[in-house]
Design a protein around this motif. Structure first.
Motif, PDB file in Angstrom:
ATOM      1  N   VAL A 103       0.600  -1.116   0.174  1.00 55.36           N
ATOM      2  CA  VAL A 103       0.158  -0.070   0.287  1.00 55.36           C
ATOM      3  C   VAL A 103       0.801   1.309  -0.423  1.00 55.36           C
ATOM      4  O   VAL A 103       1.595   1.163   0.564  1.00 55.36           O
ATOM      5  N   GLY A 104       0.533   2.313  -1.013  1.00 57.63           N
ATOM      6  CA  GLY A 104       1.391   2.898  -0.867  1.00 57.63           C
ATOM      7  C   GLY A 104       0.410   4.815   0.036  1.00 57.63           C
ATOM      8  O   GLY A 104      -0.193   4.633   0.380  1.00 57.63           O
ATOM      9  N   ILE A 105       1.155   5.423   0.224  1.00 62.42           N
ATOM     10  CA  ILE A 105       0.263   6.674   1.232  1.00 62.42           C
ATOM     11  C   ILE A 105       1.511   7.851   0.803  1.00 62.42           C
ATOM     12  O   ILE A 105       2.386   7.633   0.356  1.00 62.42           O
ATOM     13  N   GLU A 106       0.474   8.794   0.848  1.00 60.87           N
ATOM     14  CA  GLU A 106       1.181  10.324   0.484  1.00 60.87           C
ATOM     15  C   GLU A 106       2.432  10.981   1.635  1.00 60.87           C
ATOM     16  O   GLU A 106       1.429  11.736   2.975  1.00 60.87           O
ATOM     17  N   ALA A 107       3.389  10.520   1.902  1.00 64.69           N
ATOM     18  CA  ALA A 107       4.263  11.266   2.832  1.00 64.69           C
ATOM     19  C   ALA A 107       4.193  11.953   3.253  1.00 64.69           C
ATOM     20  O   ALA A 107       4.097  12.795   4.674  1.00 64.69           O
ATOM     21  N   GLN A 108       3.867  13.218   2.023  1.00 68.14           N
ATOM     22  CA  GLN A 108       3.670  14.607   1.831  1.00 68.14           C
ATOM     23  C   GLN A 108       2.170  14.913   2.608  1.00 68.14           C
ATOM     24  O   GLN A 108       1.555  16.399   2.711  1.00 68.14           O
ATOM     25  N   GLY A 109       1.561  14.066   2.221  1.00 68.96           N
ATOM     26  CA  GLY A 109       0.110  14.641   2.751  1.00 68.96           C
ATOM     27  C   GLY A 109      -0.459  14.002   4.008  1.00 68.96           C
ATOM     28  O   GLY A 109      -2.279  14.317   3.958  1.00 68.96           O
ATOM     29  N   VAL A 110       0.249  13.283   4.682  1.00 67.28           N
ATOM     30  CA  VAL A 110      -0.330  11.866   6.255  1.00 67.28           C
ATOM     31  C   VAL A 110       0.475  13.142   7.068  1.00 67.28           C
ATOM     32  O   VAL A 110       1.999  13.239   6.898  1.00 67.28           O
ATOM     33  N   SER A 111      -0.050  13.322   8.384  1.00 67.51           N
ATOM     34  CA  SER A 111       0.928  13.788   8.981  1.00 67.51           C
ATOM     35  C   SER A 111       1.790  12.456  10.107  1.00 67.51           C
ATOM     36  O   SER A 111       1.256  11.316   9.642  1.00 67.51           O
ATOM     37  N   LEU A 112       2.542  12.819  10.505  1.00 70.12           N
ATOM     38  CA  LEU A 112       2.773  11.565  11.223  1.00 70.12           C
ATOM     39  C   LEU A 112       2.425  10.489  12.134  1.00 70.12           C
ATOM     40  O   LEU A 112       2.560   9.524  12.393  1.00 70.12           O
ATOM     41  N   ALA A 113       2.052  11.095  12.911  1.00 68.82           N
ATOM     42  CA  ALA A 113       0.760  10.702  13.770  1.00 68.82           C
ATOM     43  C   ALA A 113      -0.114   9.790  12.599  1.00 68.82           C
ATOM     44  O   ALA A 113      -0.305   8.585  13.335  1.00 68.82           O
ATOM     45  N   PHE A 114      -0.467   9.928  11.876  1.00 69.35           N
ATOM     46  CA  PHE A 114      -1.761   9.069  11.109  1.00 69.35           C
ATOM     47  C   PHE A 114      -0.639   7.721  10.231  1.00 69.35           C
ATOM     48  O   PHE A 114      -1.016   7.039  10.626  1.00 69.35           O
ATOM     49  N   ALA A 115       0.432   7.758  10.153  1.00 68.61           N
ATOM     50  CA  ALA A 115       0.982   7.612   8.983  1.00 68.61           C
ATOM     51  C   ALA A 115       1.688   6.329  10.324  1.00 68.61           C
ATOM     52  O   ALA A 115       1.679   4.979  10.499  1.00 68.61           O
TER      53      ALA A 115
ATOM     54  N   GLY B 109       1.866  17.251  13.991  1.00 67.57           N
ATOM     55  CA  GLY B 109       1.365  18.527  13.458  1.00 67.57           C
ATOM     56  C   GLY B 109       2.427  19.289  12.335  1.00 67.57           C
ATOM     57  O   GLY B 109       2.751  19.804  11.573  1.00 67.57           O
ATOM     58  N   VAL B 110       3.159  17.615  11.481  1.00 65.68           N
ATOM     59  CA  VAL B 110       3.863  17.819  10.611  1.00 65.68           C
ATOM     60  C   VAL B 110       4.096  16.535   9.859  1.00 65.68           C
ATOM     61  O   VAL B 110       3.646  15.617  10.070  1.00 65.68           O
ATOM     62  N   SER B 111       4.579  16.531   8.667  1.00 68.60           N
ATOM     63  CA  SER B 111       3.989  14.798   7.263  1.00 68.60           C
ATOM     64  C   SER B 111       5.431  14.453   8.047  1.00 68.60           C
ATOM     65  O   SER B 111       5.851  14.211   8.433  1.00 68.60           O
ATOM     66  N   LEU B 112       4.334  12.896   7.240  1.00 68.07           N
ATOM     67  CA  LEU B 112       5.423  12.202   7.558  1.00 68.07           C
ATOM     68  C   LEU B 112       6.307  12.198   6.728  1.00 68.07           C
ATOM     69  O   LEU B 112       7.831  12.328   7.482  1.00 68.07           O
ATOM     70  N   ALA B 113       6.846  13.328   5.724  1.00 75.43           N
ATOM     71  CA  ALA B 113       7.803  13.115   5.298  1.00 75.43           C
ATOM     72  C   ALA B 113       9.061  14.612   5.487  1.00 75.43           C
ATOM     73  O   ALA B 113      10.009  13.981   5.551  1.00 75.43           O
ATOM     74  N   PHE B 114       8.144  14.878   6.311  1.00 72.15           N
ATOM     75  CA  PHE B 114       9.654  16.098   7.026  1.00 72.15           C
ATOM     76  C   PHE B 114       9.609  15.125   8.104  1.00 72.15           C
ATOM     77  O   PHE B 114      10.910  15.491   8.785  1.00 72.15           O
ATOM     78  N   ALA B 115       9.388  14.430   8.898  1.00 75.82           N
ATOM     79  CA  ALA B 115      10.100  14.019   9.932  1.00 75.82           C
ATOM     80  C   ALA B 115      10.732  12.828   9.357  1.00 75.82           C
ATOM     81  O   ALA B 115      11.945  12.933   9.874  1.00 75.82           O
ATOM     82  N   ARG B 116      10.355  12.476   8.491  1.00 80.75           N
ATOM     83  CA  ARG B 116      11.563  11.324   8.012  1.00 80.75           C
ATOM     84  C   ARG B 116      12.520  12.816   7.596  1.00 80.75           C
ATOM     85  O   ARG B 116      13.983  12.077   7.428  1.00 80.75           O
ATOM     86  N   ALA B 117      13.023  13.173   7.054  1.00 85.02           N
ATOM     87  CA  ALA B 117      13.571  14.160   6.086  1.00 85.02           C
ATOM     88  C   ALA B 117      14.633  14.842   7.392  1.00 85.02           C
ATOM     89  O   ALA B 117      15.548  14.145   7.785  1.00 85.02           O
ATOM     90  N   LEU B 118      13.226  14.446   8.133  1.00 80.16           N
ATOM     91  CA  LEU B 118      14.571  15.589   9.345  1.00 80.16           C
ATOM     92  C   LEU B 118      15.424  14.347  10.272  1.00 80.16           C
ATOM     93  O   LEU B 118      16.790  14.531  10.951  1.00 80.16           O
TER      94      LEU B 118
END
Lengths: 357, 357
Positions: A103-115, B109-118
């Motif tokens: 399954v793919g998710i949008e890493a820029q479109g979901v919060s870390l908490a949701f992921a 409050g952060v995207s998964l992508a931002f958290a990963r990049a950090l």
């Protein structure tokens, strides 16, 4: 319209198959709308209006909460609407398992908490970041999108003609800004595309200026960067005016160079040209005049369902212009001592060049 | 105002010390504004206007991009402003390392992508999710916040008095909605707090209804759920009107029960009462009347810098009411066959009960 959304999902499915994805969870609001027509906006940054599950086998789901059931049913097969309660991530995990394992998710479109909540909701899913698949499709505008953009820009042009007569000494940035918003709304816009910029005098040196109580004086520059949303699509244009009959030499020279840089870009841009080359066309004009240090941002960005979307025209951009792309061309020169100039058109890339919208 | 922001950061620092954090990266826009006065809004969901680094040692940073430098300098010590370029996460990693090793981020409050990049920008940081520390402070409104909320609600009440005269047969939901927005803006609001709901007839059965072309008829219900933002603070109220002189028995009974449920909650709520008990006060009225199934949402939510914030009053809520909390009390009954009723006040919890704003 429903066939258009279905055909977009088919194109996405091809990209998903190439990546080996069984399903793609779409969370980003503009992507969701682009693929389904469902809710262009989320109610708050931390509240989703719903998510889409696009599946490799073509049995796609629209997942939302009970508030949106009626809106969902106007667009989507009742049997493929999934209503979640308080534990959205956990329930979506169950839905996704029914659709496959990868399954793919949008890493820029979901919060870390949701992921995290999705990843820890249970076993059986291999979740990976799969960003940009929809954004890539959205870069090339379809005829129905071009028609909407043309409407949005037509209103933007009409407003800019009207606003010139509103720029009289004594009127504040905030007053002008509210007048612009009313003009847009009373002539067919559903909302502003972004917060208006109306910047008097030195404030025009700030690429990001909030309209305030500063008022127009006799002989001063006014920068106006505004857009509206019509038929779901954004417009975005900037003009810099001189109020009064005695523009300074600094202003005239900066305006002249800015327009030259813009013309150079618009006349040179064509399909196949690298994005960064479009930027260079404008930058070169400034560099030859020795003012490139005052050009502090990129040349442009895509415009569509969002005001800022792919592609971007900057010295770091990858890729080349393609027919159907819609991008701003907005060179500017900024001088904190007295103000700044920006002039922005938005163009569509066509077979033999670009056309101003 | 700057001392107020500094004192809020001191309170946050105490909570950070209790968690053993060297620094907390604040990304959520309302939290950022609450702690610094810097930019209440981000320009787009996927574009940050800036982030705050609150440190255990008290030398806090405001990190943003060059567009916002001027706005930052109006609020913040020049030497503690950090300007990042294109690689925000990587540059922020470097800044955070200078502040310590154990760093909290807002997972919501952060995207998964931002958290990963950090997390992958380099070694030396132990990053952990540290949500809710600021939201917890924001639940209890300070006097300056109560004063702003009172202004926002005063305008909301004024508008609701005015709007009743606008509800005449033939006028569409969209027209009423635009009139409401103009009234708010022309009387001191900077924007709507959230998208207006103006729902005629059956549309009132949708807790989430978008104003459309449906028009008021002779003898029909109209549900209006609207809010404005004044002095940065949101208001949120709902009324359900009957247009015409012959309200149906269904309408009258549902309205009567809704007001009874609301009164029971408002008269019963006081400091120390569990949130879920506040919900139960209203729910019990509906249950006794046999209509609880038509009450399909929670009783209320916090209101402040955001329309929806902590705490929430639902059967699943944890915690108890405390003086200074500001929450909506909005029971409703929904009947897809003919429409729905909702009546919403917002109250502030005081020492001996609650007061309607």
């Amino acid at each position: 319209m429903n066939e258009i959304f279905a055909s977009r999902r088919e194109k996405l499915r091809q990209a998903m198959r190439a990546r080996g994805l069984d399903a793609l969870l779409i969370s980003q609001a503009a992507n969701r709308f682009y693929l389904s027509g469902f809710e262009l906006h989320d109610p708050q940054f931390n509240e989703s209006a719903g998510r889409l599950v696009v599946t490799a086998d073509g049995r796609d789901w629209l997942a939302t909460d009970a508030r949106y059931l009626d809106a969902a049913e106007r667009l989507w097969d009742h049997d493929r609407i999934f209503i979640y309660g308080g534990g959205a991530a956990k329930e979506l995990h169950g839905l996704l398992r029914r659709c496959g394992s990868r399954v793919g998710i949008e890493a820029q479109g979901v919060s870390l908490a949701f992921a995290r909540a999705l990843a820890t909701a249970g076993p059986g899913l291999f979740i990976e970041a799969a960003d940009g698949l929809v954004e890539r499709l959205r870069r090339i505008k379809e005829p129905v999108e071009v028609a909407a953009l043309e409407k949005s820009f037509a209103l933007n042009h009409k407003m800019l003609q009207w606003v010139e007569g509103q720029l009289v000494p004594g009127r504040s940035e905030a007053e002008i800004s509210w007048g612009i918003e009313q003009f847009f709304r009373q002539n067919g816009a559903s909302e502003l595309a972004f917060a208006n910029i109306v910047a008097v005098g030195k404030n025009a040196a700030l690429p990001h200026a909030i309209p305030g109580e500063d008022a127009i004086t006799e002989n001063c520059p006014v920068l106006i960067d505004v857009g509206c949303r019509v038929a779901y699509y954004c417009s975005d244009q900037t003009r810099t005016f001189w109020v009064g009959d005695a523009p300074t030499d600094q202003f005239r020279r900066a305006l002249d160079l800015t327009r030259q840089a813009q013309t150079a870009a618009i006349e040179g841009m064509r399909p196949g040209m690298p994005m960064r080359m479009a930027y260079a066309l404008a930058h070169d004009v400034f560099a030859r005049a020795g003012v490139a240090a005052a050009f502090t941002h990129g040349l442009g960005h895509g415009v569509g369902l969002e005001t800022h979307e792919a592609p971007s025209l900057s010295p770091r951009s990858e890729g080349a212009l393609e027919p159907g792309m819609v991008v701003t061309v907005e060179p500017g020169l900024y001088y904190p001592q007295w103000g700044g100039i920006r002039w922005e058109y938005t163009v569509i890339v066509e077979e033999d060049g670009v056309r101003i919208l």
